[in-house]
Design a protein around this motif. Structure first.
Motif, PDB file in Angstrom:
ATOM      1  N   GLU A  90       0.617  -1.030   0.165  1.00  0.00           N
ATOM      2  CA  GLU A  90      -0.005  -0.036  -0.372  1.00  0.00           C
ATOM      3  C   GLU A  90       0.191   1.158   0.264  1.00  0.00           C
ATOM      4  O   GLU A  90       0.782   2.304  -0.464  1.00  0.00           O
ATOM      5  CB  GLU A  90      -0.750   0.493   1.004  1.00  0.00           C
ATOM      6  N   LYS A  91       1.747   0.887   0.540  1.00  0.00           N
ATOM      7  CA  LYS A  91       2.708   2.542   0.429  1.00  0.00           C
ATOM      8  C   LYS A  91       3.757   2.385  -0.629  1.00  0.00           C
ATOM      9  O   LYS A  91       3.584   3.746  -1.658  1.00  0.00           O
ATOM     10  CB  LYS A  91       4.039   1.831   1.643  1.00  0.00           C
ATOM     11  N   VAL A  93       2.264   2.090  -3.246  1.00  0.00           N
ATOM     12  CA  VAL A  93       1.286   2.231  -4.126  1.00  0.00           C
ATOM     13  C   VAL A  93       0.986   4.324  -4.084  1.00  0.00           C
ATOM     14  O   VAL A  93       1.084   4.330  -4.617  1.00  0.00           O
ATOM     15  CB  VAL A  93      -0.350   1.737  -4.161  1.00  0.00           C
ATOM     16  N   GLU A  94       1.297   4.210  -2.915  1.00  0.00           N
ATOM     17  CA  GLU A  94       0.819   5.820  -2.352  1.00  0.00           C
ATOM     18  C   GLU A  94       1.830   6.755  -3.274  1.00  0.00           C
ATOM     19  O   GLU A  94       1.461   6.984  -3.186  1.00  0.00           O
ATOM     20  CB  GLU A  94       0.667   5.450  -0.951  1.00  0.00           C
ATOM     21  N   VAL A  95       4.040   6.237  -2.766  1.00  0.00           N
ATOM     22  CA  VAL A  95       4.145   7.079  -3.395  1.00  0.00           C
ATOM     23  C   VAL A  95       3.914   6.688  -4.880  1.00  0.00           C
ATOM     24  O   VAL A  95       4.985   7.681  -5.024  1.00  0.00           O
ATOM     25  CB  VAL A  95       5.605   5.453  -2.770  1.00  0.00           C
ATOM     26  N   LEU A  96       4.074   6.052  -5.057  1.00  0.00           N
ATOM     27  CA  LEU A  96       3.921   5.634  -7.313  1.00  0.00           C
ATOM     28  C   LEU A  96       3.103   6.751  -7.690  1.00  0.00           C
ATOM     29  O   LEU A  96       3.023   7.017  -8.469  1.00  0.00           O
ATOM     30  CB  LEU A  96       4.096   4.311  -8.157  1.00  0.00           C
ATOM     31  N   GLN A  97       1.741   6.175  -7.294  1.00  0.00           N
ATOM     32  CA  GLN A  97       0.752   7.412  -7.388  1.00  0.00           C
ATOM     33  C   GLN A  97       0.363   6.610  -9.062  1.00  0.00           C
ATOM     34  O   GLN A  97       0.425   7.537  -9.481  1.00  0.00           O
ATOM     35  CB  GLN A  97       0.696   8.554  -7.279  1.00  0.00           C
ATOM     36  N   PRO A  98      -0.053   5.916  -9.197  1.00  0.00           N
ATOM     37  CA  PRO A  98      -0.775   5.292 -10.471  1.00  0.00           C
ATOM     38  C   PRO A  98      -1.644   5.174 -11.147  1.00  0.00           C
ATOM     39  O   PRO A  98      -2.688   5.658  -9.808  1.00  0.00           O
ATOM     40  CB  PRO A  98      -0.416   3.536 -10.268  1.00  0.00           C
ATOM     41  N   GLU A  99      -2.316   4.964 -12.029  1.00  0.00           N
ATOM     42  CA  GLU A  99      -3.550   5.435 -12.224  1.00  0.00           C
ATOM     43  C   GLU A  99      -4.644   4.902 -11.554  1.00  0.00           C
ATOM     44  O   GLU A  99      -4.237   3.338 -12.652  1.00  0.00           O
ATOM     45  CB  GLU A  99      -3.928   5.769 -13.897  1.00  0.00           C
ATOM     46  N   ARG A 100      -5.903   4.547 -11.170  1.00  0.00           N
ATOM     47  CA  ARG A 100      -6.437   3.713 -10.867  1.00  0.00           C
ATOM     48  C   ARG A 100      -7.406   3.763 -11.838  1.00  0.00           C
ATOM     49  O   ARG A 100      -7.389   4.161 -12.028  1.00  0.00           O
ATOM     50  CB  ARG A 100      -6.717   4.489  -9.252  1.00  0.00           C
ATOM     51  N   PRO A 106      -3.558  -2.049  -9.669  1.00  0.00           N
ATOM     52  CA  PRO A 106      -3.020  -0.844  -9.754  1.00  0.00           C
ATOM     53  C   PRO A 106      -1.817  -1.453  -9.825  1.00  0.00           C
ATOM     54  O   PRO A 106      -0.820   0.167 -11.171  1.00  0.00           O
ATOM     55  CB  PRO A 106      -2.984  -0.009  -7.967  1.00  0.00           C
TER      56      PRO A 106
END
Length: 129
Positions: A90-91, A93-100, A106
């Motif tokens: 989850e961290k 994903v939070e850092v990379l901020q991919p298109e959701r 993701p």
């Protein structure tokens, strides 16, 4: 072959799986998810509960590498990912901020898990007896 190339069976099978995905899709950037047990710290090894974490294994198959060269790439990627296995997915994903898209993961669309055979006859399936 795994011993000769200095890789694990997991890495060899992962390289074969990525080759299959490459051949089916024609894509050279193959991203596969996998899971870890999350019990690499001695103080939590005896605890009851789920400590599974997800890892992302990204491999470049540009220039159609030989299987031996691909094994080297998979080895590097796998060792690198497992070195940071304590970082929560989850961290990442939070850092990379991919298109959701709520309908899919993701960071990857396919997972690879090598599960060792269980001892006994369906020992986990017969827990209620």
């Amino acid at each position: 072959m795994s011993q000769k190339e200095g890789v694990t069976l997991y890495m060899t099978l992962l390289a074969a799986f990525k080759t299959l995905l490459y051949r089916y899709t024609g894509q050279t950037d193959i991203v596969v998810g996998t899971v870890t047990a999350g019990r690499n710290q001695p103080e939590i090894q005896q605890l009851i509960g789920c400590f599974v974490n997800t890892l992302v294994l990204r491999t470049d198959l540009k220039d159609n590498p030989t299987f031996q060269h691909l094994l080297e790439r998979v080895r590097e990627v796998t060792l690198g990912a497992f070195a940071y296995q304590d970082l929560p997915f989850e961290k990442l994903v939070e850092v990379l901020q991919p298109e959701r898209n709520l309908g899919q993961n993701p960071l990857f669309q396919v997972a690879f898990v090598l599960q060792p055979p269980m001892s006994g006859v369906d020992s986990m399936l017969n827990w209620s007896q």
